[in-house]
Design an enzyme around this catalytic site. Structure first.
Site, PDB file in Angstrom:
ATOM      1  N   TRP A 119      -5.307  -4.117   1.017  1.00 53.75           N
ATOM      2  CA  TRP A 119      -6.274  -4.773   1.667  1.00 53.75           C
ATOM      3  C   TRP A 119      -7.411  -5.013   1.077  1.00 53.75           C
ATOM      4  O   TRP A 119      -8.108  -6.176   1.035  1.00 53.75           O
ATOM      5  CB  TRP A 119      -6.571  -4.160   2.934  1.00 53.75           C
ATOM      6  CG  TRP A 119      -5.385  -4.001   4.031  1.00 53.75           C
ATOM      7  CD1 TRP A 119      -4.549  -2.802   4.157  1.00 53.75           C
ATOM      8  CD2 TRP A 119      -4.706  -5.008   4.683  1.00 53.75           C
ATOM      9  NE1 TRP A 119      -3.644  -3.116   5.074  1.00 53.75           N
ATOM     10  CE2 TRP A 119      -3.604  -4.376   5.496  1.00 53.75           C
ATOM     11  CE3 TRP A 119      -4.958  -6.114   4.650  1.00 53.75           C
ATOM     12  CZ2 TRP A 119      -2.792  -4.995   6.041  1.00 53.75           C
ATOM     13  CZ3 TRP A 119      -4.132  -6.909   5.654  1.00 53.75           C
ATOM     14  CH2 TRP A 119      -3.235  -6.557   6.191  1.00 53.75           C
ATOM     15  N   ASP A 198     -14.641  -1.111   4.547  1.00 53.74           N
ATOM     16  CA  ASP A 198     -13.336  -1.399   5.644  1.00 53.74           C
ATOM     17  C   ASP A 198     -12.765   0.113   5.760  1.00 53.74           C
ATOM     18  O   ASP A 198     -12.303   0.465   4.906  1.00 53.74           O
ATOM     19  CB  ASP A 198     -12.460  -2.185   4.638  1.00 53.74           C
ATOM     20  CG  ASP A 198     -10.986  -2.545   5.492  1.00 53.74           C
ATOM     21  OD1 ASP A 198     -10.980  -1.754   6.749  1.00 53.74           O
ATOM     22  OD2 ASP A 198     -10.176  -3.191   5.124  1.00 53.74           O
ATOM     23  N   LYS A 222      -5.832   1.210  14.440  1.00 55.83           N
ATOM     24  CA  LYS A 222      -5.030   2.061  13.878  1.00 55.83           C
ATOM     25  C   LYS A 222      -5.666   3.616  14.301  1.00 55.83           C
ATOM     26  O   LYS A 222      -4.626   4.337  14.616  1.00 55.83           O
ATOM     27  CB  LYS A 222      -5.503   2.004  12.253  1.00 55.83           C
ATOM     28  CG  LYS A 222      -4.498   1.110  11.375  1.00 55.83           C
ATOM     29  CD  LYS A 222      -4.842   0.064  10.658  1.00 55.83           C
ATOM     30  CE  LYS A 222      -3.907  -0.929  10.234  1.00 55.83           C
ATOM     31  NZ  LYS A 222      -4.351  -1.894   9.431  1.00 55.83           N
TER      32      LYS A 222
HETATM   33  C1  LIG Z   1      -4.645  -3.052   8.716  1.00 57.25           C
HETATM   34  C2  LIG Z   1      -5.712  -2.898   7.929  1.00 57.25           C
HETATM   35  C3  LIG Z   1      -6.286  -4.353   7.730  1.00 57.25           C
HETATM   36  C4  LIG Z   1      -6.136  -5.413   8.435  1.00 57.25           C
HETATM   37  O1  LIG Z   1      -6.417  -5.566   9.806  1.00 57.25           O
HETATM   38  P1  LIG Z   1      -6.236  -6.645  10.795  1.00 57.25           P
HETATM   39  O2  LIG Z   1      -6.893  -6.159  12.071  1.00 57.25           O
HETATM   40  O3  LIG Z   1      -4.505  -6.944  11.002  1.00 57.25           O
HETATM   41  O4  LIG Z   1      -6.748  -7.782  10.245  1.00 57.25           O
HETATM   42  C5  LIG Z   1      -7.330  -4.315   6.742  1.00 57.25           C
HETATM   43  N1  LIG Z   1      -7.824  -3.109   5.894  1.00 57.25           N
HETATM   44  C6  LIG Z   1      -7.202  -2.076   6.220  1.00 57.25           C
HETATM   45  C7  LIG Z   1      -7.769  -0.842   5.460  1.00 57.25           C
HETATM   46  C8  LIG Z   1      -6.096  -1.924   6.942  1.00 57.25           C
HETATM   47  O5  LIG Z   1      -5.491  -0.731   7.108  1.00 57.25           O
END
Ligand SMILES: *Cc1c(COP(=O)(O)O)cnc(C)c1O
Length: 390
Positions: A119, A198, A222
């Site tokens: 990511w 993030d 998540k």
């Molecule tokens: C799942 C994930 C994303 C993407 O998330 P979306 O909500 O599908 O855009 C980005 N960064 C990390 C660390 C993730 O685990």
């Protein structure tokens, strides 16, 4: 509305009811049973209103309360200082790859990236294509994203407008952490450069100091809810950054719009916000982030011990000092055995263990709501599988 007053003690395992598999999905991930049951009831009729949560006006009294409590509980969990705004946005974590630079990075400006996983690569590549003077202070591709860098491995260049990092690499199973699993904050040579993080796959899994960051974001699906909302925690002085360097944004692109409109400038994702609100109450009832952290470390250890105790049958991906407590990757001796492992695990009630298409192998995601019993079931299955197939 609900308080989850009958809190489960952290020393007691989470419930796991008949009819449900252990869900090791990396996202959307497992939710606490208490949250699902409350949502079932509120879907029909919330707060004795005679109307379900999804049918409520986003400007009505019921939703006012849902939103205010979600925000307050979210703030309470991490002791978020009052000069930070909490926003519930849409578009997933991925949309932050666009919103962050649009709001924080002047034309021709520079941002610096710690590329520690899949990511983080996407975030860097997207920014680079629009702001080519940006740079990577760390490129983890060369080490197959097997660990998160130490401070002395970071290569800083020009002073950037912000630094971007990802705290937990969902796909490679690594995490910025100290030996006890606590947060390891990378240090930067400047003290006035905002750190953007993030935290999609480990937010609220362990104590965190929000004041270390200018902006934090996390797709809720998540660890803190369902797909449909993205949590953004932003320091107030950054809300108008784009005005200071003179960029005119469209209304919905500006964090300032969402801060001013209290996350409902337009119709917000009301059900996902409500669901995150329930998860926040659940986290508080479990004893907050200290309790989450303690439980998560113990859960992850059950599975890492099974890898380490397999006499080399299972190969982990992460370097031990970067092992994520949320996403645990390992491989069997062959791809055929990986497939067999996944098929037999599913028969035994353990689902969604397939690794991401970019890594293959097995990935066990053990977010806050995964009971310890799930980790123990997996570890004992791993032992048996290695014995039969080794
Ligand atoms: C799942 C994930 C994303 C993407 O998330 P979306 O909500 O599908 O855009 C980005 N960064 C990390 C660390 C993730 O685990």
């Amino acid at each position: 509305m609900t308080t989850f007053a009958a809190a489960v003690k952290p020393s007691v395992d989470l419930p796991h009811s008949a009819g449900r598999n252990f869900n090791f999905s990396a996202g959307p991930g497992v939710l606490p049973e208490e949250v699902l049951r409350q949502a079932q009831a509120d879907t029909w009729n919330i707060g004795n209103s005679g109307i379900g949560i999804m049918e409520q006006s986003h400007r009505g009294k019921i939703f006012d309360k849902v939103l205010a409590e979600a925000e307050a509980d979210c703030r309470k969990i991490a002791n978020i200082p009052s000069n930070y705004k909490i926003l519930f946005l849409t578009g997933g974590a991925t949309t932050q790859n666009e919103m962050v630079p649009k709001n924080l990075l002047p034309d021709g400006g520079t941002a610096a990236f710690l590329t520690t996983g899949y990511w983080a690569e996407k975030t860097w590549e997207e920014c680079k294509s629009h702001f080519p003077s940006s740079y990577e202070a760390w490129d983890g591709r060369t080490i197959k994203h097997a660990y998160c860098p130490a401070d002395n491995e970071l290569k800083w260049g020009t002073k950037p407008s912000y630094v971007h990092m990802c705290s937990n690499n969902t796909i490679y199973g690594t995490q910025f952490r100290n030996a006890d699993g606590s947060w390891r904050y990378p240090s930067m040579p400047w003290n006035d450069v905002p750190l953007v993080c993030d935290m999609s796959s480990d937010i609220y899994s362990r104590p965190m100091d929000v004041s270390k960051f200018g902006l934090v974001y996390a797709g809720a699906q998540k660890n803190v809810g369902v797909a449909g909302t993205t949590l953004v925690i932003i320091r107030e002085d950054l809300l108008d950054a784009h005005k200071k360097f003179g960029r005119k944004l469209f209304t919905m692109e500006a964090y300032a719009t969402h801060a001013k409109g209290e996350s409902r400038h337009n119709t917000p994702p009301s059900f996902p916000i409500y669901l995150s609100g329930l998860v926040f109450k659940w986290i508080l009832a479990q004893g907050g982030l200290e309790a989450m952290h303690k439980r998560n470390e113990a859960k992850a250890k059950v599975i890492y011990d099974a890898i380490d105790g397999s006499k080399g049958f299972y190969k982990g991906h992460a370097r031990p000092d970067s092992r994520s407590a949320m996403n645990i990757l390992f491989k069997c001796p062959s791809a055929e055995l990986d497939d067999k492992f996944l098929a037999e695990a599913l028969k035994a009630g353990m689902d969604q263990l397939k690794g991401h298409r970019s890594t293959g192998g097995v990935r066990a995601s053990v977010y806050n709501a995964m009971p310890r019993a799930g980790c123990e079931a997996l570890a004992s299955f791993m032992g048996e599988f290695a014995r039969k197939n080794g």
